[in-house]
Scaffold this active site. Sequence first.
Site, short mmCIF file in Angstrom:
data_model
loop_
_atom_site.label_atom_id
_atom_site.label_comp_id
_atom_site.label_asym_id
_atom_site.label_seq_id
_atom_site.Cartn_x
_atom_site.Cartn_y
_atom_site.Cartn_z
N SER A 12 -2.61 -8.06 2.84
CA SER A 12 -3.09 -7.87 4.22
C SER A 12 -3.40 -9.21 4.87
O SER A 12 -3.48 -9.32 6.09
CB SER A 12 -4.36 -7.01 4.21
OG SER A 12 -4.09 -5.78 3.59
N HIS A 64 0.84 -1.21 0.00
CA HIS A 64 0.00 0.00 0.00
C HIS A 64 0.87 1.26 0.00
O HIS A 64 0.59 2.24 -0.67
CB HIS A 64 -0.89 0.06 1.24
CG HIS A 64 -1.89 -1.05 1.34
ND1 HIS A 64 -1.79 -2.06 2.27
CD2 HIS A 64 -3.02 -1.30 0.64
CE1 HIS A 64 -2.81 -2.88 2.14
NE2 HIS A 64 -3.58 -2.45 1.16
N GLY A 87 -2.91 -1.89 -7.00
CA GLY A 87 -1.81 -2.86 -7.14
C GLY A 87 -2.18 -3.97 -8.12
O GLY A 87 -3.34 -4.39 -8.20
#
Length: 296
Positions: free
Chosen positions: A203, A52, A164
């Site tokens: 994540s 990120h 991304g």
Amino acid sequence: MNINYGYFRKPFLYEMKIFETINATREHVHSLSNQHLTVGFVPTMGALHEGHLSLVRRATRENDRVAVSIFVNPNQFNNPADLEKYSRNIGADLELLKPFLEEDDFIFAPSVAEMYPIAETQVYNFGSLAEVMEGRFRPGHFNGVGVVVNKLFRIVEPLTAYFGEKDFQQLAIIRRLVSIEQLPIIIIPCPIMREPDGLAMSSRNVQLMPDHRRAAPLIFETLTKAAGKVISASPEQLRQFIISTLNHTGLLEVEYVEFADEATLNPVTSWAESENIRCFIAVQAGEVRLIDNLRV
Ligand code: PAF
């Protein structure tokens, strides 16, 4: 985590602007547009990592101001258990963002009620883009992504938005969304960031049990090996090679692996079918679902 702040580290002498309401965000957005300042936007679901931050870093370089949203969007989870265990730690996210954001940059972190005051009914037709791979295994997922990203785009009104390439299919969906909604927003794809052992940053990686974490780098290693064999093997032979290599560990279980055209995302059965082919994979590693892709 080893964070590379690079030369963008800024002295932090002001309060970060964090908005929880759409009205407060719009007021700020309008004051930026009155000053003719461009906004680069990084939409996230929090649980931020270096992947990120690489988007945020790029957004700060390419725009006058930067907006980051942090919102775990319930509408895009087809599995309630997945939604429940999704990592949430806004305090840690803000700490990570602090060094990158200047005074007029902002974070939009709304509640579910703020984003969905009434039940959502919008249904998008993304065509076959939403029917293959992630779309097939996660019904409703891309509609949920489309709904929330459209809302976020209309609140933040960015000139550019950064996504991304790990979620390569999502990127194709967002581009389609922008054309369906006729939004004047430039979508910027950013390369996959990887851990030193090759695992794509996600994540979800923090949810991996130690054995699964140790096995997970084999995903990228195997995709890389397969990409090196395209001269001597067909897409189907390489699919089988990837499936058997990963499933053999007893810790990883391939959900799908496809060689597909980068633009249409349609699977190919021979290399001659497209000049731009990418290998896409989803793997179950214990309780955690991982995705990755590699251009071949
Ligand atoms: O990629 C994500 O984190 C999410 O799908 C997004 C784009 C923020 C929408 O919720």
